[in-house]
Scaffold this active site. Structure first.
Site, mmCIF file in Angstrom:
data_model
loop_
_atom_site.group_PDB
_atom_site.id
_atom_site.type_symbol
_atom_site.label_atom_id
_atom_site.label_comp_id
_atom_site.label_asym_id
_atom_site.label_seq_id
_atom_site.Cartn_x
_atom_site.Cartn_y
_atom_site.Cartn_z
ATOM 1 C CG ASN A 48 1.157 -4.178 55.527
ATOM 2 O OD1 ASN A 48 1.339 -5.354 55.804
ATOM 3 N ND2 ASN A 48 0.415 -3.810 54.504
ATOM 4 C CD GLU A 50 -3.559 -1.527 54.643
ATOM 5 O OE1 GLU A 50 -4.776 -1.767 54.531
ATOM 6 O OE2 GLU A 50 -2.760 -1.609 53.692
ATOM 7 C CB CYS A 59 5.445 0.717 55.973
ATOM 8 S SG CYS A 59 4.700 1.780 54.741
ATOM 9 C CD GLU A 61 9.184 -1.530 54.309
ATOM 10 O OE1 GLU A 61 8.046 -1.489 54.822
ATOM 11 O OE2 GLU A 61 9.373 -1.420 53.085
ATOM 12 C CB CYS A 92 6.864 3.625 50.741
ATOM 13 S SG CYS A 92 6.904 3.998 52.507
ATOM 14 C CB CYS A 95 9.975 2.490 54.519
ATOM 15 S SG CYS A 95 8.415 2.062 55.321
HETATM 16 N N1 THU Z 1 3.649 -0.843 52.586
HETATM 17 C C1 THU Z 1 4.643 -1.320 53.408
HETATM 18 O O1 THU Z 1 4.366 -1.969 54.407
HETATM 19 N N2 THU Z 1 5.913 -1.043 53.079
HETATM 20 C C2 THU Z 1 6.298 -0.321 51.987
HETATM 21 O O2 THU Z 1 7.463 0.007 51.848
HETATM 22 C C3 THU Z 1 5.306 -0.002 50.960
HETATM 23 C C4 THU Z 1 3.890 -0.055 51.407
HETATM 24 C C5 THU Z 1 2.260 -1.097 52.952
HETATM 25 C C6 THU Z 1 1.512 0.128 53.371
HETATM 26 C C7 THU Z 1 0.081 -0.285 53.096
HETATM 27 O O3 THU Z 1 -0.398 -1.016 54.218
HETATM 28 C C8 THU Z 1 0.193 -1.225 51.922
HETATM 29 O O4 THU Z 1 1.557 -1.622 51.860
HETATM 30 C C9 THU Z 1 -0.226 -0.603 50.607
HETATM 31 O O5 THU Z 1 0.441 0.577 50.390
#
Ligand code: THU
Length: 140
Positions: A48, A50, A59, A61, A92, A95
């Site tokens: 991920n 940010e 994210c 994925e 999520c 994704c």
């Molecule tokens: N996140 C992912 O990388 N994948 C997911 O399927 C769920 C959430 C990340 C996004 C963000 O950087 C952190 O997790 C908190 O939501």
């Protein structure tokens, strides 16, 4: 599950754990790693990433999927996803839709820490995570 099947899967999950180290998540502090296995055996990893402007974050994925597709791969066998939690965390909604686009049907959600070198995981199908989904066949 046979021993060799277990090996490739454990290796895939290990790669997701390695790339989790690169997560850029100063805001959530929630690290995620993903390892995407293409049909020719190539593995694309992603974490991920940010952003100070929160919605811009991506994210793990989708990082892995974008890396793979931009390198010319569109057919996949499986994806492994890992966080720092000792429980099953599933992808999520955004994704899930991205997994749906490329028919990534086997989604291995791993627990954070291996036990005797083996990662524990739960396998989900795409159909379980995103039933009655919208896909490209409606548009093409
Ligand atoms: N996140 C992912 O990388 N994948 C997911 O399927 C769920 C959430 C990340 C996004 C963000 O950087 C952190 O997790 C908190 O939501």
């Amino acid at each position: 599950m046979s021993e060799s099947e277990n090996d490739w899967l454990n290796n895939l999950i290990r790669k997701s754990a390695e790339v989790r180290e690169n997560a850029h998540c100063p805001y959530s502090k929630f690290r995620v790693g993903a390892a995407l296995l293409s049909d020719d055996g190539t593995v694309y990893t992603g974490c991920n990433v940010e952003n100070a402007c929160y919605p811009v974050g991506v994210c793990a994925e989708r990082t892995a999927i974008c890396k793979a597709v931009s390198e010319g791969h569109k057919k996949f066998k499986a994806i492994a996803v890992i966080t720092d939690r000792e429980e099953t965390v599933t992808p999520c909604g955004l994704c899930r839709q991205s997994l749906r686009e490329f028919q990534i049907k086997s989604i291995y959600c791993a627990k954070a820490t291996p036990v005797n070198g083996k990662y524990e995981y739960r396998l989900f199908t795409l159909e379980e995570l995103l039933p009655h989904s919208f896909g490209p066949e409606y548009l093409l």
